[in-house]
Design a protein around this motif. Structure first.
Motif, PDB file in Angstrom:
ATOM      1  N   MET A  72      -8.580   7.763   2.157  1.00  0.00           N
ATOM      2  CA  MET A  72      -8.953   7.550   0.765  1.00  0.00           C
ATOM      3  C   MET A  72      -8.440   8.589  -0.218  1.00  0.00           C
ATOM      4  O   MET A  72      -7.573   8.297  -1.018  1.00  0.00           O
ATOM      5  CB  MET A  72     -10.469   7.420   0.622  1.00  0.00           C
ATOM      6  CG  MET A  72     -10.837   6.930  -0.792  1.00  0.00           C
ATOM      7  SD  MET A  72     -12.441   6.209  -0.863  1.00  0.00           S
ATOM      8  CE  MET A  72     -12.609   5.953  -2.593  1.00  0.00           C
ATOM      9  N   VAL A  73      -8.984   9.820  -0.196  1.00  0.00           N
ATOM     10  CA  VAL A  73      -8.627  10.771  -1.249  1.00  0.00           C
ATOM     11  C   VAL A  73      -7.162  11.187  -1.198  1.00  0.00           C
ATOM     12  O   VAL A  73      -6.630  11.707  -2.176  1.00  0.00           O
ATOM     13  CB  VAL A  73      -9.533  12.024  -1.217  1.00  0.00           C
ATOM     14  CG1 VAL A  73     -10.963  11.664  -1.555  1.00  0.00           C
ATOM     15  CG2 VAL A  73      -9.457  12.745   0.113  1.00  0.00           C
ATOM     16  N   THR A  74      -6.515  10.968  -0.069  1.00  0.00           N
ATOM     17  CA  THR A  74      -5.085  11.274   0.000  1.00  0.00           C
ATOM     18  C   THR A  74      -4.226  10.101  -0.473  1.00  0.00           C
ATOM     19  O   THR A  74      -3.008  10.222  -0.548  1.00  0.00           O
ATOM     20  CB  THR A  74      -4.678  11.645   1.444  1.00  0.00           C
ATOM     21  OG1 THR A  74      -4.957  10.535   2.310  1.00  0.00           O
ATOM     22  CG2 THR A  74      -5.462  12.856   1.928  1.00  0.00           C
ATOM     23  N   ALA A  75      -4.874   8.975  -0.806  1.00  0.00           N
ATOM     24  CA  ALA A  75      -4.126   7.770  -1.168  1.00  0.00           C
ATOM     25  C   ALA A  75      -3.278   7.985  -2.416  1.00  0.00           C
ATOM     26  O   ALA A  75      -2.142   7.501  -2.496  1.00  0.00           O
ATOM     27  CB  ALA A  75      -5.080   6.600  -1.372  1.00  0.00           C
ATOM     28  N   GLY A  76      -3.819   8.700  -3.402  1.00  0.00           N
ATOM     29  CA  GLY A  76      -3.063   8.942  -4.627  1.00  0.00           C
ATOM     30  C   GLY A  76      -1.831   9.783  -4.381  1.00  0.00           C
ATOM     31  O   GLY A  76      -0.754   9.522  -4.941  1.00  0.00           O
ATOM     32  N   VAL A  77      -1.966  10.796  -3.544  1.00  0.00           N
ATOM     33  CA  VAL A  77      -0.823  11.655  -3.195  1.00  0.00           C
ATOM     34  C   VAL A  77       0.238  10.830  -2.471  1.00  0.00           C
ATOM     35  O   VAL A  77       1.438  10.921  -2.761  1.00  0.00           O
ATOM     36  CB  VAL A  77      -1.281  12.838  -2.318  1.00  0.00           C
ATOM     37  CG1 VAL A  77      -0.105  13.738  -1.971  1.00  0.00           C
ATOM     38  CG2 VAL A  77      -2.377  13.636  -3.021  1.00  0.00           C
ATOM     39  N   TYR A  78      -0.227  10.013  -1.517  1.00  0.00           N
ATOM     40  CA  TYR A  78       0.704   9.167  -0.764  1.00  0.00           C
ATOM     41  C   TYR A  78       1.435   8.196  -1.685  1.00  0.00           C
ATOM     42  O   TYR A  78       2.645   7.992  -1.559  1.00  0.00           O
ATOM     43  CB  TYR A  78      -0.052   8.388   0.316  1.00  0.00           C
ATOM     44  CG  TYR A  78       0.778   7.309   0.957  1.00  0.00           C
ATOM     45  CD1 TYR A  78       1.744   7.621   1.907  1.00  0.00           C
ATOM     46  CD2 TYR A  78       0.637   5.973   0.585  1.00  0.00           C
ATOM     47  CE1 TYR A  78       2.529   6.636   2.486  1.00  0.00           C
ATOM     48  CE2 TYR A  78       1.417   4.983   1.150  1.00  0.00           C
ATOM     49  CZ  TYR A  78       2.366   5.319   2.101  1.00  0.00           C
ATOM     50  OH  TYR A  78       3.148   4.343   2.662  1.00  0.00           O
ATOM     51  N   MET A  79       0.705   7.595  -2.636  1.00  0.00           N
ATOM     52  CA  MET A  79       1.317   6.624  -3.543  1.00  0.00           C
ATOM     53  C   MET A  79       2.429   7.270  -4.374  1.00  0.00           C
ATOM     54  O   MET A  79       3.505   6.681  -4.557  1.00  0.00           O
ATOM     55  CB  MET A  79       0.244   6.013  -4.437  1.00  0.00           C
ATOM     56  CG  MET A  79       0.752   4.932  -5.374  1.00  0.00           C
ATOM     57  SD  MET A  79       1.124   5.580  -7.008  1.00  0.00           S
ATOM     58  CE  MET A  79      -0.512   5.917  -7.622  1.00  0.00           C
TER      59      MET A  79
END
Length: 659
Positions: A264-271
């Protein structure tokens, strides 16, 4: 070769279905836990298989189309998965850490009501995160994006009968919807803009190949990337949408570990990493990302200084470390940002699960002594290193890693980010300074946590202090594995300046992710300039800052334990402000939440009750009144009806004659 890639998300989904539909009938905790854990472990095994194949494959990008999803005019959307170095690394991260967290949960959640429900949600969460990182197009990613949002609501509010937990779940859901609106705006604008150039697509490979059709640095690409970044701020808890993440502590500790470390919280970084070519074309957006990331890292670190709940300290630490990742993305250090995502997963999962082990032990002691003290308050702890040696040592190793002490994992990734913040063509010395200050505060408040929890005098109630046990193996085994990764995992990404010092030790992460990021950096001239001596100098400064933070924490909480109270007495208002999180939640309540409630109440009482209900009820009253009058004409006598007919004929004839 990769045709069974769909098994990786499918296996956790099957675990969700089995426990979700049959768990209440199965009842046996061991069977329920085994089903959920084996589902994730099987997914991890399949991930390992394909990851190893990818390592030896000269072609680094593979798409597997499972089925056609929809066709709308020129747009063809498939349900497909993308395997490349970035998604492969995330697959391993998600499935590997989720396996350990599921195993840990078997022991931690023992005896909890709704045991089957918890594991069903946990499996569904992992499935959604795998959809997010493996999707070959933005819509499949968005399905996973929304899926983890739903699961966070379910898991944070797991203890739904507790008001604070249900409120925290709703808060996470609503705040994330704000970010999701930004994601959709960015996607729609990107789709339309590329479509005007004759390319109607939302597939990542095609977006990357056709991004050059948009004007480099132009208004369109800036708007698109800013909208996507708004989505990232919601999912990855950055200013101003970070407030949901600390409240997520209301969920069980394994949930905190899964949300904060592996998913979840790493999703923005991954995107942002996935769309790096698009973001590199918008230098203004990247500067915004760097500023927001740096500000979040420092701001959240200040709040962590004054918290006494062991999980809440770690929550603000997560917000701060995510800020580091966005700082990296903003200055073009894409590899360093993803590497910090990986090392953070190791040490933060260990720290959260370690805090859960402490809470488990404290709760056991309080239960034995029939006490109702808060098992998460560090002021009730102290001296636990002798009671819980495995928990202590694993926690200490992970704390050294997050503090950036050589040569633990966090040292390599954090210092690489700080160097790029200073020396990158898109960096600035102010960004380095903000990152360095955040690092100093991180070292201080994390060792404050360690010293308050594991060192000094044991402050637990005398009736409970002799009953604090070390956690069982099902809890401590994941801690030991994660502590080993937090200790040695950094050697996957040794910076070149250190690698050359040790005889050309390779930066394996950089080499592995080169097919994803190297072309973008070369095309847009994003690189870090500086001599080895300069890099070593600033590396030494950052290590010195971390050591100073640790030393200050030791001096205040071990050498002079009365000092914190004395400082608080001198600046009570400042301490209260930091303890209350700078009153940001109260500010949002006053600015947004309460006016929205008042508007809703007004619409309900005026528009709904008076206008809508008034109109509907008014029509009903007219019809009812008319009916009451007309029913008197229904006498049941034939001569009355005959007279009515005659009167009707007379009226009709009169109208005819006079017209």
């Amino acid at each position: 070769m990769y045709d069974k890639l769909w098994l990786i998300p499918l296996l956790p989904f099957l675990g969700f279905l089995i426990n979700g539909l049959l768990g209440k009938k199965i009842k046996n905790e061991k069977v329920i836990g085994a089903i959920a854990t084996l589902a994730i472990f099987s997914s991890f095994i399949v991930s390992c298989k394909y990851f190893l194949q990818l390592l030896g494959d000269s072609q680094k990008t593979h798409e597997v189309i499972v089925a056609s999803w929809m066709t709308v005019a020129p747009l063809q959307v498939d349900w497909g998965f993308l395997l490349d170095p970035l998604s492969g690394l995330m697959m391993m991260n998600v499935t590997g850490l989720s396996t350990l967290i599921h195993l840990y949960s078997i022991g931690y959640m023992h005896g909890e009501e709704g045991y089957y429900r918890f594991f069903a949600y946990l499996n569904l969460f992992t499935f959604a995160m795998l959809m997010l990182v493996m999707g070959n197009n933005a819509l499949v990613m968005f399905v996973g994006w929304e899926g983890v949002g739903l699961c966070s609501y379910l898991l944070i509010g797991y203890y739904f009968e507790k008001k604070s937990a249900s409120d925290a779940g709703k808060k996470a859901f609503v705040v994330n919807r704000v970010g999701d609106f930004g994601f959709l705006l960015g996607l729609f604008t990107l789709f339309w803009s590329l479509g005007q150039e004759g390319v109607w697509t939302i597939r990542f490979t095609e977006i990357s190949a056709n991004a050059h059709l948009l004007e480099n640095g132009g208004i369109i690409v800036t708007i698109v990337t800013l909208c996507f970044f708004l989505g990232a701020t919601g999912k990855s808890a950055q200013i101003p949408l970070y407030t949901w993440l600390p409240d997520a502590m209301e969920g069980p500790t394994p949930v905190s570990a899964l949300i904060h470390a592996a998913t979840m919280v790493t999703a923005g970084v991954y995107m942002i990493g996935r769309m790096n070519g698009l973001f590199a074309m918008a230098p203004d957006t990247m500067m915004v990302i760097a500023i927001v990331g740096g500000a979040t890292a420092l701001f959240a670190a200040t709040i962590g200084l004054a918290q006494n709940d062991i999980k809440r300290v770690l929550a603000y630490s997560t917000v701060s470390q995510l800020g580091y990742m966005f700082l990296a993305m903003g200055v073009g250090a894409f590899t360093a940002g993803i590497f910090h995502l990986l090392t953070h997963a190791f040490f933060k999962a260990c720290l959260f699960l370690g805090s859960g082990s402490v809470i488990h032990g404290m709760h056991h002691a309080y239960h034995h002594a029939h006490l109702h003290d808060d098992p998460q308050d560090m002021r009730n702890m102290g001296g636990l290193r002798k009671k819980m040696p495995i928990t202590f040592w694993t926690f200490l190793l992970s704390t050294l890693a997050i503090s950036g002490i050589p040569f633990f994992s966090g040292f390599f990734s954090k210092d690489e980010i700080l160097w790029w913040a200073l020396a990158s063509t898109r960096g600035h010395w102010v960004l380095w300074l903000v990152g360095a200050l955040a690092a100093a505060l991180t070292a201080f408040y994390m060792f404050r946590l360690v010293f308050m929890t594991f060192f000094g005098e044991q402050k637990t109630d005398a009736r409970a202090k002799d009953h604090i046990p070390e956690s069982p193996l099902v809890i401590t085994l994941p801690l030991m594995i994660l502590a080993a990764l937090a200790t040695f995992g950094g050697f996957l990404g040794v910076p070149h300046v250190l690698g050359n010092l040790f005889g050309h030790f390779p930066n394996k992460i950089e080499h592995f992710l080169a097919p994803i990021f190297e072309h973008t950096q070369h095309m847009h001239h994003i690189e870090a300039h500086g001599t080895a001596a300069t890099e070593f100098t600033f590396m030494g400064i950052s290590v010195g800052i971390a050591v100073f933070g640790i030393g200050l924490a030791w001096f205040m909480y071990c050498k002079n334990p009365q000092m914190p109270a004395q400082i608080v007495a001198k600046v009570p208002k400042l301490h209260k402000t930091i303890f209350n999180k700078w009153y940001i939640d109260e500010f949002y309540d006053a600015l947004i939440v309460n006016p929205t409630k008042r508007l809703g109440t007004l619409l309900w009482q005026v528009f709904d009750v008076r206008l809508v209900d008034g109109l509907v009820n008014g029509v009903a009253l007219v019809v009812r009144g008319t009916g009451r009058v007309l029913r008197h004409t229904q006498t049941g006598f034939t001569h009355n009806y005959a007279m009515s007919m005659v009167l009707g004929v007379v009226v009709i004839l009169a109208i005819y004659v006079f017209n």
